[in-house]
Motif scaffolding. Structure first.
Motif, mmCIF file in Angstrom:
data_model
loop_
_atom_site.group_PDB
_atom_site.id
_atom_site.type_symbol
_atom_site.label_atom_id
_atom_site.label_comp_id
_atom_site.label_asym_id
_atom_site.label_seq_id
_atom_site.Cartn_x
_atom_site.Cartn_y
_atom_site.Cartn_z
ATOM 1 N N UNK A 221 0.863 -1.179 0.000
ATOM 2 C CA UNK A 221 0.000 0.000 0.000
ATOM 3 C C UNK A 221 0.896 1.223 0.000
ATOM 4 N N UNK A 222 1.076 1.833 -1.137
ATOM 5 C CA UNK A 222 1.912 3.029 -1.196
ATOM 6 C C UNK A 222 1.266 4.197 -0.465
ATOM 7 N N UNK A 223 -0.051 4.244 -0.460
ATOM 8 C CA UNK A 223 -0.783 5.311 0.229
ATOM 9 C C UNK A 223 -0.950 4.915 1.695
ATOM 10 N N UNK A 224 -0.377 5.702 2.594
ATOM 11 C CA UNK A 224 -0.371 5.343 4.005
ATOM 12 C C UNK A 224 -1.767 5.315 4.611
ATOM 13 N N UNK A 225 -2.668 6.168 4.138
ATOM 14 C CA UNK A 225 -4.019 6.194 4.688
ATOM 15 C C UNK A 225 -4.816 4.971 4.261
ATOM 16 N N UNK A 226 -4.589 4.522 3.037
ATOM 17 C CA UNK A 226 -5.254 3.304 2.583
ATOM 18 C C UNK A 226 -4.657 2.072 3.254
ATOM 19 N N UNK A 227 -3.363 2.137 3.557
ATOM 20 C CA UNK A 227 -2.733 1.039 4.301
ATOM 21 C C UNK A 227 -3.370 0.917 5.690
ATOM 22 N N UNK A 228 -3.568 2.058 6.331
ATOM 23 C CA UNK A 228 -4.199 2.037 7.646
ATOM 24 C C UNK A 228 -5.659 1.591 7.554
ATOM 25 N N UNK A 229 -6.348 2.025 6.497
ATOM 26 C CA UNK A 229 -7.741 1.609 6.307
ATOM 27 C C UNK A 229 -7.848 0.099 6.143
ATOM 28 N N UNK A 230 -6.864 -0.503 5.474
ATOM 29 C CA UNK A 230 -6.868 -1.954 5.310
ATOM 30 C C UNK A 230 -6.743 -2.659 6.655
ATOM 31 N N UNK A 231 -5.953 -2.081 7.566
ATOM 32 C CA UNK A 231 -5.843 -2.650 8.913
ATOM 33 C C UNK A 231 -7.152 -2.484 9.669
ATOM 34 N N UNK A 232 -7.733 -1.290 9.604
ATOM 35 C CA UNK A 232 -8.961 -1.011 10.352
ATOM 36 C C UNK A 232 -10.125 -1.880 9.880
ATOM 37 N N UNK A 233 -10.127 -2.183 8.587
ATOM 38 C CA UNK A 233 -11.221 -2.976 8.024
ATOM 39 C C UNK A 233 -10.995 -4.477 8.152
#
Length: 510
Positions: A221-233
């Motif tokens: 996940x190059x985008x850090x916010x999408x990387x975090x969203x993947x963890x949250x989801x």
């Protein structure tokens, strides 16, 4: 001058890998099969065992390769391919190899493989990250098949720690140059360029019961916010580089756990081959131009602290309170230094960073504003991470923003970021002249007496404040986020946080 916090949530890069086959598998099935899904922040530019291409690449390399030693969860050296090491009566370092270690092709790890690997790293045409250090080894001897003896050109107190660097691995000596064969706890069994890597447990690893996982699926996940969203989801079980603006949300989620350490830092690097940054007065001007509190506030949402000197950790024997603030915020002093260097009216330059990591981009934008306030107009350049690595290693920049840590928690660990005589690397300044700093680092490395080392490293700090091989900006917390079912992982202390990927061999689902 004050910089206000701005939202970074809307600043996205390339879309995440939503079509990855790893993400389409049910989370429960992945966990029951003992495979962890790990959100990686960047696809490794390459996985060459001895070349530095960043901490994400280092995480993967630490799992597919192995060296003589590594760090344990407390940050202490432990044996890996070597079971013991000591200095003999003549001052040589002697390593006894562990029996039963094999490479992924089934070939045994031998003293000949160790000797060959170190000779490749130290070779005249080598591009290895640790080349200069291992060129201090005069010769490698093999007293018997399980013993390797390193005869150095002078005393080397810290030599064992060189083998814990994640760019120093022992490779099968008959490997194809493009297909190095390692002896790590996992094998690389698949990859999709730019998207994902798949590791499987190596069933002949020398530690009983290790690795505890059957596999690791790295999803980029190059985008850090999408990387975090993947963890949250729940799309991934674990991520590195939890965005600072998201740490509170991870902490407050009852399903998740945040593990942070303070030790990595942000700094400014220089190209010392041409004006104006070949002049230490200009580099010192940059050092005094930036108000670090704004970097901590904006880039790290308060999760860090200003760094106004050489990155020596407070509370250690090496720390000196006065020297720690030798590059304090003083714009008048910065302007005076520019005038002394012949740039009273300022100048135009370029500032290299990357938009792939928010901490780099945000830090660069703040530095850009403060440089403008003293007359330095810096054009911001934000390529992807792979390009940033390439340009940094080739010296294709004027000044650059970087995020890094010392090699370890001993001051000698700063050698990899402050010794500008070493092989070019994206993580240190390019050919900046800093002879006193380099000499002090070498003296500390050669000294075994603790009290003498303390004074040597104080002198190193004094020299660096004048020669400016880098400019420290901010200490930062570095966090791994994970589902609470992920057990056994340790974020290593202090400067070793970037080496924590090694702990994935002890990670499991509880």
């Amino acid at each position: 001058m004050t910089v206000s916090r701005r939202s970074v949530l809307g600043a996205g890069l390339a879309a995440p890998l939503l079509t990855s086959p790893f993400l389409s598998r049910p989370a429960r099935a992945q966990r029951s099969s003992g495979i962890i899904r790990y959100g990686l922040s960047a696809f490794p530019p390459n996985l060459q065992p001895w070349v530095s291409t960043g901490a994400s690449a280092g995480t993967v390399k630490m799992l597919i390769h192995r060296s003589l030693v590594a760090y344990d969860p407390k940050g202490e050296l432990r044996g890996e391919l070597a079971e013991s090491w000591s200095r003999d009566a003549e001052g040589a370092w002697v390593f006894k190899l562990r029996k039963g270690c094999v490479f992924h092709n089934g070939e045994p790890v031998t003293a000949d493989d160790v000797k060959w690997s170190i000779e490749q790293i130290a070779g005249e045409k080598s591009t290895a990250y640790m080349r200069a250090q291992f060129q201090l080894v005069e010769r490698v001897e093999i007293p018997d098949p399980q013993t390797v003896r390193f005869v150095t050109k002078g005393p080397q107190a810290t030599l064992p720690s060189w083998f814990a660097n994640y760019n120093t691995f022992i490779i099968w000596r008959k490997s194809n140059p493009n297909e190095p064969i390692g002896a790590g706890p996992f094998r690389l069994v698949g990859q999709e360029r730019g998207t994902s890597l798949e590791l499987a447990a190596f069933d002949k690893f020398y530690k009983p019961g290790i690795p505890k996982l059957k596999g690791i699926n790295f999803v980029v996940y190059a985008d850090e916010n999408l990387r975090n969203a993947a963890l949250m989801s729940g799309d991934v079980d674990m991520i590195e580089y939890v965005p600072w603006q998201s740490m509170a949300a991870v902490e407050s989620d009852p399903r998740l756990r945040l593990d942070t350490q303070e030790g990595p830092f942000m700094d400014v690097l220089f190209n010392g081959t041409k004006p104006p940054f070949n002049d230490p007065r200009v580099r010192r001007a940059v050092a005094h131009a930036v108000k670090r509190e704004d970097i901590v506030k904006v880039a790290f949402f308060g999760r860090g602290k200003p760094l106004e000197g050489v990155p020596i950790v407070e509370g250690t024997p090496w720390y000196d309170k006065e020297l720690a603030h030798g590059w304090n915020y003083d714009p008048a002093r910065a302007k005076a230094l520019l005038a002394e260097a012949g740039f009273a009216s300022g100048f135009q330059t370029t500032l290299l960073a990357t938009a792939q990591f928010g901490m780099h981009k945000d830090t660069a934008e703040i530095v850009q504003q403060y440089l403008a306030a003293i007359g330095i107009q810096a054009e911001l350049q934000l390529p992807d991470w792979s390009t940033r690595v390439s340009r940094g290693s080739r010296g294709q920049y004027d000044i650059a923003i970087h995020g890094v840590s010392s090699d370890n928690n001993d001051p000698d660990g700063l050698t990899v970021v402050m010794d500008t005589s070493l092989s070019p690397s994206h993580g240190r300044s390019f050919k900046v002249e800093a002879p006193r700093t380099i000499a002090a680092l070498a003296a500390g490395r050669a000294e075994f007496d603790q009290a003498k080392r303390v004074e040597i490293y104080r002198e190193m700090q004094r020299a660096a404040l004048e020669e400016v091989p880098l400019v420290g900006l901010a200490w930062r917390q570095q966090g791994y986020g994970m589902d609470k079912s992920v057990q056994g992982f340790t974020n290593l202390p202090g400067a070793l946080s970037n080496s924590s990927g090694n702990m994935l061999e002890e990670t499991y689902f509880g």
